[in-house]
Design a protein around this motif. Structure first.
Motif, PDB file in Angstrom:
ATOM      1  N   ASN A 194    -104.339 -12.118 -25.018  1.00  0.00           N
ATOM      2  CA  ASN A 194    -103.187 -11.831 -25.872  1.00  0.00           C
ATOM      3  C   ASN A 194    -102.442 -13.101 -26.294  1.00  0.00           C
ATOM      4  N   SER A 195    -103.144 -14.233 -26.272  1.00  0.00           N
ATOM      5  CA  SER A 195    -102.497 -15.500 -26.615  1.00  0.00           C
ATOM      6  C   SER A 195    -101.930 -15.488 -28.032  1.00  0.00           C
ATOM      7  N   HIS A 196    -102.531 -14.690 -28.920  1.00  0.00           N
ATOM      8  CA  HIS A 196    -102.060 -14.629 -30.308  1.00  0.00           C
ATOM      9  C   HIS A 196    -100.661 -14.014 -30.407  1.00  0.00           C
TER      10      HIS A 196
END
Length: 749
Positions: free
Chosen positions: A109-111
């Protein structure tokens, strides 16, 4: 018979009530117990949402959160990591910060990470590693060279794990922001702690050693606090250096601003050792105090203590201050309420002075006001019976604004004390004391504009002193705004938007001239605790500035400036060993070891619970100059003799020279001894000592006084009394292990 019995019973009840009332009223510890209860309740009721310094409570708060989505989860983990770091739980903080960084850079979920989130997390991770190195070494393995810029010798870390990891993270940050001076500064410090500065610092990132060179070799002042048992571990706080028990030796009192931290006091045994008197002082439960100062408010011959609390906390800072009456037997009573000085404001500063020359010391209390949180200043008139009356509004000196420093001084030599108020984010104020008007009412006038002393607009500590010995008090007020990297930029000679101090020279006509640049002190000095004294007994007043702010990134050296013949100031920070990187607060000058020169105590520590550090006492190595120590006692004037003017005329071969000092405790954040330790330089003789007493305005003159001795001078008496002060060697002292603190969290929650 029944009526007679009832009368007897009635009178017995009256007698019992009277006895109870008298006993209750005469109990000297009632005020102390009441204050301790107030402080305990305040310490127990902290709002983690509105108090940024309540790190322990904030850690609990973040751990209790249940983020609804991955974005909130990584933000919560970052917040938890920051507050763990602020609370001193550094290794746990590193774990959380590493987790938040992984989520933001490599996680599924880095985005969802906010823009720049990874940089913010990495910055704190680098800082956490640097702080880990400080705790592993400077705190847990503390020595006299710990954290002294430039770090070398015994200051090099024995455990390199923290600094080594910090360099890795700062290197990554500098790849992205190569011109960021704060990252560059901290990276150079990390290399210093490893003993690899300057050789292994990348050339393009090196801050060259030459920028730290002193302007003059003042000789090394070594920190002897560890040997004496005075290396008190605490947070930001104040210090008092004074003879608290009347035995002729200067004792110490130290505070730390957390409401869980006791005020600690130490008796000077006169043999190179100190005994902690905290438990026997009667101050159990009297905690906190960002600032403390002293004066004999009731003229009984025992120096009393005023404790200031609540500063920086805004709406959370409605804390009571404390007036501690010294009973003269190493016991104190909190008489705040009985004396009429109980109030609830965020208070960083105060100053004692007899503004109406009635022989009793009055107290100006500077409070912090904003548009949302109004806290007017207070001027407590001493009623001469142990009580005070607030007359600030009546006299027109309520002074709004975010007050940070206050000082009394007779700048126009009219015999009345004037008042200077330093404020953060707005103009400072100079109130001229005009005495009684035609109606018999005391008056002050705001003369800031005509005096020309309104700047800097971002200021903190201030004081009056006669730096050039012309007989007229000058003003120093230091700046308190510097963006991260500003100190590095200033050392490198690069332009930077930061607040600078002001040194105002008295023009003797009611106005002042700003000579900051000519005097060599137009520097970036994020100054908090500070004070002045005479380092080398040359008869010119020098000053020491404690630097920093609550942010853990604010690792900058405390700075010492030597006065060169009243013409300009020389930076002697590194040559004297004064460049402590930890945050400097209460500074006090005084002759601790009775050898005729002044030693310097500094209370060291930050605002956050995990930013505690150990106090320092810098022993003066001596410079071969002559001296005279004067302990004044007022009779018509207040007994402390605060405000008395001293002029010493010395012979220098065929010429003469005048040296001027005014009795007081010095700056607005640190409280020096009231005995006046006066350097005479290379004088061949004292021709005259002149004392001008504020109340009577009479001048006592003593001619042909021998140098290198201590004297007691009482107002109105024709003869002085020599004081038998026995010098001792502090450098060979060894404190009992029971007096040493070893835990960096001893002050914490």
């Amino acid at each position: 018979m029944k009526l007679h019995t009832n009368k007897i019973l009635f009178f017995c009840i009256l007698i019992l009530l009277a006895v109870f009332a008298c006993t209750h009223k005469s109990d000297p510890h009632t005020g102390t117990r009441r204050m301790a209860e107030r402080l305990k309740k305040l310490a127990e009721n902290v709002d983690p949402k509105t108090n940024p310094f309540a790190s322990a409570e904030r850690v609990t708060y973040w751990r209790a959160q249940k983020p609804a989505n991955p974005r909130d989860k990584m933000i919560n983990q970052f917040q938890l990591g920051m507050d763990l770091l602020h609370n001193g739980q550094t290794e746990e903080a590193i774990t959380e910060l590493q987790g938040a960084l992984a989520q933001a850079t490599t996680g599924a979920n880095s985005h969802m990470a906010p823009a720049g989130f990874d940089i913010d997390v990495r910055s704190y991770l680098a800082l956490a590693y640097l702080r880990l190195g400080e705790q592993d070494n400077c705190v847990m393995q503390h020595n006299t060279e710990s954290c002294l810029l430039p770090i070398k010798g015994a200051g090099v870390h024995a455990n390199p794990r923290g600094s080594r990891a910090a360099i890795v993270e700062f290197s990554k940050l500098l790849e992205i922001y190569p011109s960021d001076l704060n990252y560059r500064w901290l990276m150079n410090i990390a290399y210093m702690t490893l003993g690899e500065y300057p050789e292994k610092v990348p050339e393009k990132l090196l801050i060259p050693p030459k920028v730290f060179a002193s302007d003059y070799d003042i000789k090394r002042f070594y920190d002897v606090a560890p040997k004496l048992g005075l290396e008190v571990t605490g947070l930001s706080g104040g210090s008092v250096m004074e003879d608290l028990d009347g035995d002729g030796d200067l004792d110490m009192m130290v505070s730390s601003w957390s409401l869980r931290d006791p005020i600690r006091c130490f008796r000077n045994n006169g043999d190179g050792s100190f005994t902690e008197m905290t438990k026997t002082s009667g101050l159990e439960g009297i905690t906190g105090g960002l600032n403390i100062n002293h004066a004999d408010y009731n003229n009984d011959g025992h120096p009393d203590i005023f404790v200031m609390r609540g500063a920086w906390l805004a709406q959370n800072g409605k804390h009571p201050n404390s007036l501690l009456r010294n009973n003269g037997n190493w016991s104190f009573d909190d008489v705040t309420e009985d004396a009429g000085v109980l109030s609830f404001h965020p208070t960083p500063t105060s100053a004692w002075g007899d503004y109406d020359n009635d022989g009793w010391l009055d107290l100006f209390v500077g409070n912090e006001s904003t548009e949302e949180n109004i806290n007017p200043c207070e001027l407590y008139h001493n009623n001469g019976d142990g009580t005070f009356t607030n007359v600030a509004d009546k006299l027109g000196v309520i002074t709004g604004g975010f007050v940070k420093g206050v000082a009394w001084g007779d700048y126009n030599n009219d015999g009345r004390l004037d008042l200077y108020v330093s404020r953060l984010r707005e103009m400072n104020v100079l109130y001229r004391n005009d005495g009684k008007n035609a109606a018999g009412e005391w008056t002050f006038k705001d003369v800031t504009a005509e005096a020309g002393v309104a700047e800097p607009l971002q200021s903190f500590p201030c004081w009056f002193f006669d730096y050039d010995n012309d007989g007229w008090l000058d003003i120093f007020v230091s700046g308190y705004y510097a963006p991260f990297g500003a100190v590095a930029a200033d050392y490198l000679g690069e332009p930077i938007g930061a607040e600078r101090p002001r040194l105002y020279h008295n023009n003797r006509n009611g106005s002042f001239t700003d000579i900051t640049k000519q005097a060599g002190v137009f520097k970036v000095l994020l100054t908090m605790g500070s004070n002045f004294g005479d380092l080398d007994n040359d008869g010119f007043l020098d000053f020491y500035l404690g630097t920093g702010d609550p942010d853990l990134r604010s690792l900058m050296p405390n700075r010492m400036f030597r006065n060169f013949e009243g013409k300009y100031f020389q930076d002697v920070t590194t040559s004297g060993g004064f460049g402590h990187l930890q945050k400097g607060h209460g500074v006090a000058f005084g002759d601790i070891d009775n050898d005729g020169d002044q030693d310097i105590f500094m209370e060291i520590g930050g605002a956050l619970p995990g930013d505690g550090f150990r106090s320092a006492l810098f022993e003066n190595p001596g410079h071969g100059n002559h001296w005279i120590t004067l302990k004044l006692e007022g009779t018509q004037t207040n007994r402390s003799a605060i405000g008395a003017r001293i002029k010493v005329t010395v012979a220098l071969g065929k010429t003469t020279r005048d040296i001027y000092v005014t009795v007081g405790t010095g700056g607005s954040f640190g409280s020096s001894s009231l005995q006046q330790e006066i350097g005479l330089g290379e004088a061949t003789a004292i021709q005259a000592i002149e004392i001008t007493w504020p109340v009577s305005r009479k001048t006592q003159i003593f001619k042909e006084v021998a140098m290198d001795q201590a004297l007691k001078i009482r107002e109105g008496e024709a003869e002085f009394v020599p004081l038998k002060l026995v010098p001792f060697d502090m450098s060979t002292a060894a404190a009992p292990s029971s007096q040493r603190e070893t835990s960096p969290q001893s002050h914490g929650r």
